[in-house]
Write a protein that holds these residues in place. Structure first.
Motif, PDB file in Angstrom:
ATOM      1  N   ALA A 122       0.830  -1.208   0.000  1.00  0.00           N
ATOM      2  CA  ALA A 122       0.000   0.000   0.000  1.00  0.00           C
ATOM      3  C   ALA A 122       0.865   1.259   0.000  1.00  0.00           C
ATOM      4  O   ALA A 122       0.570   2.223  -0.723  1.00  0.00           O
ATOM      5  CB  ALA A 122      -0.936  -0.014   1.204  1.00  0.00           C
ATOM      6  N   LEU A 123       1.942   1.254   0.785  1.00  0.00           N
ATOM      7  CA  LEU A 123       2.828   2.418   0.796  1.00  0.00           C
ATOM      8  C   LEU A 123       3.533   2.606  -0.540  1.00  0.00           C
ATOM      9  O   LEU A 123       3.711   3.741  -0.998  1.00  0.00           O
ATOM     10  CB  LEU A 123       3.857   2.290   1.919  1.00  0.00           C
ATOM     11  CG  LEU A 123       3.362   2.620   3.323  1.00  0.00           C
ATOM     12  CD1 LEU A 123       4.450   2.331   4.341  1.00  0.00           C
ATOM     13  CD2 LEU A 123       2.930   4.071   3.413  1.00  0.00           C
ATOM     14  N   VAL A 124       3.930   1.523  -1.171  1.00  0.00           N
ATOM     15  CA  VAL A 124       4.556   1.633  -2.493  1.00  0.00           C
ATOM     16  C   VAL A 124       3.551   2.214  -3.494  1.00  0.00           C
ATOM     17  O   VAL A 124       3.888   3.086  -4.298  1.00  0.00           O
ATOM     18  CB  VAL A 124       5.095   0.267  -2.972  1.00  0.00           C
ATOM     19  CG1 VAL A 124       5.512   0.318  -4.432  1.00  0.00           C
ATOM     20  CG2 VAL A 124       6.266  -0.166  -2.109  1.00  0.00           C
ATOM     21  N   ALA A 125       2.301   1.762  -3.430  1.00  0.00           N
ATOM     22  CA  ALA A 125       1.266   2.280  -4.329  1.00  0.00           C
ATOM     23  C   ALA A 125       1.011   3.763  -4.090  1.00  0.00           C
ATOM     24  O   ALA A 125       0.870   4.542  -5.047  1.00  0.00           O
ATOM     25  CB  ALA A 125      -0.022   1.488  -4.153  1.00  0.00           C
ATOM     26  N   VAL A 126       0.962   4.178  -2.839  1.00  0.00           N
ATOM     27  CA  VAL A 126       0.767   5.596  -2.519  1.00  0.00           C
ATOM     28  C   VAL A 126       1.970   6.405  -3.010  1.00  0.00           C
ATOM     29  O   VAL A 126       1.814   7.515  -3.535  1.00  0.00           O
ATOM     30  CB  VAL A 126       0.538   5.787  -1.000  1.00  0.00           C
ATOM     31  CG1 VAL A 126       0.597   7.252  -0.612  1.00  0.00           C
ATOM     32  CG2 VAL A 126      -0.792   5.179  -0.592  1.00  0.00           C
ATOM     33  N   ASP A 180       1.617   6.835  -6.653  1.00  0.00           N
ATOM     34  CA  ASP A 180       0.541   7.780  -6.933  1.00  0.00           C
ATOM     35  C   ASP A 180       1.001   9.216  -6.660  1.00  0.00           C
ATOM     36  O   ASP A 180       0.595  10.144  -7.361  1.00  0.00           O
ATOM     37  CB  ASP A 180      -0.682   7.445  -6.081  1.00  0.00           C
ATOM     38  CG  ASP A 180      -1.911   8.204  -6.513  1.00  0.00           C
ATOM     39  OD1 ASP A 180      -2.161   8.282  -7.739  1.00  0.00           O
ATOM     40  OD2 ASP A 180      -2.631   8.728  -5.632  1.00  0.00           O
ATOM     41  N   ALA A 181       1.836   9.388  -5.640  1.00  0.00           N
ATOM     42  CA  ALA A 181       2.352  10.720  -5.310  1.00  0.00           C
ATOM     43  C   ALA A 181       3.380  11.184  -6.333  1.00  0.00           C
ATOM     44  O   ALA A 181       3.715  12.360  -6.382  1.00  0.00           O
ATOM     45  CB  ALA A 181       2.965  10.713  -3.915  1.00  0.00           C
ATOM     46  N   GLY A 182       3.879  10.270  -7.097  1.00  0.00           N
ATOM     47  CA  GLY A 182       4.881  10.607  -8.114  1.00  0.00           C
ATOM     48  C   GLY A 182       6.141   9.833  -7.829  1.00  0.00           C
ATOM     49  O   GLY A 182       6.855  10.141  -6.871  1.00  0.00           O
ATOM     50  N   THR A 235       9.406  11.845  -7.427  1.00  0.00           N
ATOM     51  CA  THR A 235       9.519  12.902  -6.420  1.00  0.00           C
ATOM     52  C   THR A 235      10.135  12.326  -5.153  1.00  0.00           C
ATOM     53  O   THR A 235      10.151  11.109  -4.939  1.00  0.00           O
ATOM     54  CB  THR A 235       8.143  13.496  -6.087  1.00  0.00           C
ATOM     55  OG1 THR A 235       7.339  12.477  -5.475  1.00  0.00           O
ATOM     56  CG2 THR A 235       7.456  14.030  -7.335  1.00  0.00           C
ATOM     57  N   LEU A 236      10.619  13.205  -4.294  1.00  0.00           N
ATOM     58  CA  LEU A 236      11.216  12.767  -3.028  1.00  0.00           C
ATOM     59  C   LEU A 236      10.183  12.058  -2.158  1.00  0.00           C
ATOM     60  O   LEU A 236      10.486  11.030  -1.537  1.00  0.00           O
ATOM     61  CB  LEU A 236      11.814  13.968  -2.286  1.00  0.00           C
ATOM     62  CG  LEU A 236      12.485  13.657  -0.953  1.00  0.00           C
ATOM     63  CD1 LEU A 236      13.661  12.698  -1.163  1.00  0.00           C
ATOM     64  CD2 LEU A 236      12.938  14.922  -0.274  1.00  0.00           C
ATOM     65  N   VAL A 237       8.970  12.562  -2.124  1.00  0.00           N
ATOM     66  CA  VAL A 237       7.908  11.936  -1.328  1.00  0.00           C
ATOM     67  C   VAL A 237       7.581  10.553  -1.877  1.00  0.00           C
ATOM     68  O   VAL A 237       7.463   9.581  -1.125  1.00  0.00           O
ATOM     69  CB  VAL A 237       6.640  12.824  -1.311  1.00  0.00           C
ATOM     70  CG1 VAL A 237       5.484  12.106  -0.645  1.00  0.00           C
ATOM     71  CG2 VAL A 237       6.918  14.137  -0.610  1.00  0.00           C
ATOM     72  N   GLY A 238       7.459  10.437  -3.172  1.00  0.00           N
ATOM     73  CA  GLY A 238       7.145   9.156  -3.791  1.00  0.00           C
ATOM     74  C   GLY A 238       8.220   8.113  -3.573  1.00  0.00           C
ATOM     75  O   GLY A 238       7.934   6.963  -3.232  1.00  0.00           O
ATOM     76  N   VAL A 239       9.459   8.519  -3.736  1.00  0.00           N
ATOM     77  CA  VAL A 239      10.574   7.597  -3.530  1.00  0.00           C
ATOM     78  C   VAL A 239      10.662   7.197  -2.060  1.00  0.00           C
ATOM     79  O   VAL A 239      10.873   6.031  -1.732  1.00  0.00           O
ATOM     80  CB  VAL A 239      11.904   8.221  -4.017  1.00  0.00           C
ATOM     81  CG1 VAL A 239      13.085   7.373  -3.605  1.00  0.00           C
ATOM     82  CG2 VAL A 239      11.872   8.404  -5.521  1.00  0.00           C
ATOM     83  N   SER A 240      10.479   8.160  -1.158  1.00  0.00           N
ATOM     84  CA  SER A 240      10.529   7.867   0.276  1.00  0.00           C
ATOM     85  C   SER A 240       9.447   6.878   0.682  1.00  0.00           C
ATOM     86  O   SER A 240       9.703   5.938   1.449  1.00  0.00           O
ATOM     87  CB  SER A 240      10.378   9.155   1.082  1.00  0.00           C
ATOM     88  OG  SER A 240      11.414  10.047   0.805  1.00  0.00           O
ATOM     89  N   LEU A 241       8.242   7.085   0.195  1.00  0.00           N
ATOM     90  CA  LEU A 241       7.149   6.152   0.512  1.00  0.00           C
ATOM     91  C   LEU A 241       7.410   4.773  -0.078  1.00  0.00           C
ATOM     92  O   LEU A 241       7.121   3.754   0.548  1.00  0.00           O
ATOM     93  CB  LEU A 241       5.816   6.703   0.008  1.00  0.00           C
ATOM     94  CG  LEU A 241       5.243   7.865   0.817  1.00  0.00           C
ATOM     95  CD1 LEU A 241       4.043   8.463   0.084  1.00  0.00           C
ATOM     96  CD2 LEU A 241       4.857   7.422   2.206  1.00  0.00           C
ATOM     97  N   GLY A 242       7.972   4.730  -1.265  1.00  0.00           N
ATOM     98  CA  GLY A 242       8.300   3.454  -1.885  1.00  0.00           C
ATOM     99  C   GLY A 242       9.355   2.681  -1.107  1.00  0.00           C
ATOM    100  O   GLY A 242       9.229   1.483  -0.875  1.00  0.00           O
ATOM    101  N   VAL A 243      10.386   3.369  -0.670  1.00  0.00           N
ATOM    102  CA  VAL A 243      11.445   2.732   0.110  1.00  0.00           C
ATOM    103  C   VAL A 243      10.903   2.280   1.461  1.00  0.00           C
ATOM    104  O   VAL A 243      11.170   1.161   1.912  1.00  0.00           O
ATOM    105  CB  VAL A 243      12.653   3.690   0.287  1.00  0.00           C
ATOM    106  CG1 VAL A 243      13.624   3.172   1.324  1.00  0.00           C
ATOM    107  CG2 VAL A 243      13.333   3.910  -1.046  1.00  0.00           C
ATOM    108  N   LEU A 244      10.108   3.118   2.113  1.00  0.00           N
ATOM    109  CA  LEU A 244       9.512   2.753   3.393  1.00  0.00           C
ATOM    110  C   LEU A 244       8.604   1.536   3.240  1.00  0.00           C
ATOM    111  O   LEU A 244       8.609   0.619   4.072  1.00  0.00           O
ATOM    112  CB  LEU A 244       8.725   3.929   3.972  1.00  0.00           C
ATOM    113  CG  LEU A 244       8.089   3.714   5.335  1.00  0.00           C
ATOM    114  CD1 LEU A 244       9.162   3.465   6.388  1.00  0.00           C
ATOM    115  CD2 LEU A 244       7.241   4.912   5.705  1.00  0.00           C
TER     116      LEU A 244
END
Length: 70
Positions: free
Chosen positions: A34-38, A41-43, A46-55
């Motif tokens: 779910a975090l990777v999907a978000v 979706d955030a991009g 982008t830093l936010v998208g990459v951070s959420l994907g890694v998390l």
């Protein structure tokens, strides 16, 4: 497996019952995906998208380091 720092005593990690491990494993994988999907979706660029994907990836892999009680 023994730990050299404890004079050869067995090293104990976190041990869970098979049922608890299975529930924790599924929950961590679902939340990770779910975090990777978000993040995507955030991009994904982008830093936010990459951070959420890694998390999300780290969360999905957390149960790899736990031991099941047999």
């Amino acid at each position: 497996m023994t730990d050299a720092n404890t004079g050869g005593a067995p090293r104990r990690g976190t041990e869970l019952s098979p049922r608890t491990y299975r529930h924790l494993d599924r929950a961590s994988k679902l939340l990770g995906v779910a975090l990777v999907a978000v993040g995507l979706d955030a991009g994904g660029d982008t830093l936010v998208g990459v951070s959420l994907g890694v998390l999300g990836a780290v969360l999905a892999l957390t149960t790899v380091f736990l031991q099941r009680d047999t």
